[in-house]
Design a protein around this motif. Structure first.
Motif, PDB file in Angstrom:
ATOM      1  N   ASP A 143       3.902   2.813 -17.104  1.00 29.29           N
ATOM      2  CA  ASP A 143       2.931   2.814 -16.891  1.00 29.29           C
ATOM      3  C   ASP A 143       2.081   1.830 -17.732  1.00 29.29           C
ATOM      4  O   ASP A 143       0.147   1.497 -17.907  1.00 29.29           O
ATOM      5  N   ARG A 182       1.585  -1.255 -15.928  1.00 30.52           N
ATOM      6  CA  ARG A 182       1.374  -1.962 -15.038  1.00 30.52           C
ATOM      7  C   ARG A 182      -0.192  -1.272 -14.518  1.00 30.52           C
ATOM      8  O   ARG A 182      -0.448  -0.679 -13.966  1.00 30.52           O
ATOM      9  N   ASN A 183      -0.414  -2.340 -13.599  1.00 29.30           N
ATOM     10  CA  ASN A 183      -1.370  -2.226 -12.637  1.00 29.30           C
ATOM     11  C   ASN A 183      -1.215  -0.920 -11.824  1.00 29.30           C
ATOM     12  O   ASN A 183      -0.658  -0.589 -10.566  1.00 29.30           O
ATOM     13  N   HIS A 184      -2.468   0.520 -12.280  1.00 28.17           N
ATOM     14  CA  HIS A 184      -2.223   1.872 -12.129  1.00 28.17           C
ATOM     15  C   HIS A 184      -2.344   1.681  -9.874  1.00 28.17           C
ATOM     16  O   HIS A 184      -1.645   2.257  -9.351  1.00 28.17           O
ATOM     17  N   ASP A 185      -2.879   0.764  -9.311  1.00 23.37           N
ATOM     18  CA  ASP A 185      -3.309   1.265  -8.358  1.00 23.37           C
ATOM     19  C   ASP A 185      -1.541   1.041  -7.171  1.00 23.37           C
ATOM     20  O   ASP A 185      -1.680   1.140  -6.400  1.00 23.37           O
ATOM     21  N   GLU A 186      -1.211  -0.746  -7.511  1.00 27.29           N
ATOM     22  CA  GLU A 186       0.032  -1.355  -7.470  1.00 27.29           C
ATOM     23  C   GLU A 186       0.871  -0.219  -7.575  1.00 27.29           C
ATOM     24  O   GLU A 186       2.201  -0.062  -6.325  1.00 27.29           O
ATOM     25  N   ARG A 225       0.698   2.834  -6.942  1.00 27.64           N
ATOM     26  CA  ARG A 225       0.713   3.810  -6.690  1.00 27.64           C
ATOM     27  C   ARG A 225       1.167   4.047  -5.439  1.00 27.64           C
ATOM     28  O   ARG A 225       1.273   4.538  -4.474  1.00 27.64           O
ATOM     29  N   LYS A 226       0.504   2.828  -4.996  1.00 29.09           N
ATOM     30  CA  LYS A 226       0.412   2.274  -3.859  1.00 29.09           C
ATOM     31  C   LYS A 226       2.553   2.063  -3.534  1.00 29.09           C
ATOM     32  O   LYS A 226       2.923   2.040  -2.282  1.00 29.09           O
ATOM     33  N   ARG A 276       3.657   5.431  -2.791  1.00 30.30           N
ATOM     34  CA  ARG A 276       4.271   5.830  -1.662  1.00 30.30           C
ATOM     35  C   ARG A 276       4.562   5.326  -0.832  1.00 30.30           C
ATOM     36  O   ARG A 276       5.301   5.770   0.536  1.00 30.30           O
TER      37      ARG A 276
END
Length: 86
Positions: free
Chosen positions: A56, A58-62, A64-65, A68
């Motif tokens: 957790d 780490r960068n949440h956008d990365e 999430r990507k 996905r």
């Protein structure tokens, strides 16, 4: 708005989906149910990307990507490329 599933809950749901798809595929002797189960698991992670608390920081956008992309890879590989029961 619905509350997001936790990582543990989503892993448990994924396990239940895969086991149910396997059992249903064995009962009716149709391998397509295995593929459908994996497609559902991939969609679950593509729609609701979650990760364990250990990463957790780490960068949440990365994250999430990446989750996905992993969900889409599960759909492509286990849902469409691997032919179970054929």
């Amino acid at each position: 708005m619905m509350k997001k599933l936790s990582f543990k809950a989503q892993i448990r749901i994924s396990f239940v989906i895969v086991v149910c798809a396997f059992v249903l595929g064995q009962i009716v002797k149709m391998g397509i149910f295995h593929n459908i189960g994996w497609i559902l698991v991939g969609l679950l992670f593509a729609i609701n990307p979650v990760w364990p608390e250990a990463v957790d920081w780490r960068n949440h956008d990365e994250l999430r990507k990446g989750i996905r992309i992993g969900g889409v890879l599960v759909i492509i590989v286990f849902g469409f490329l691997i032919r179970y029961g054929v």
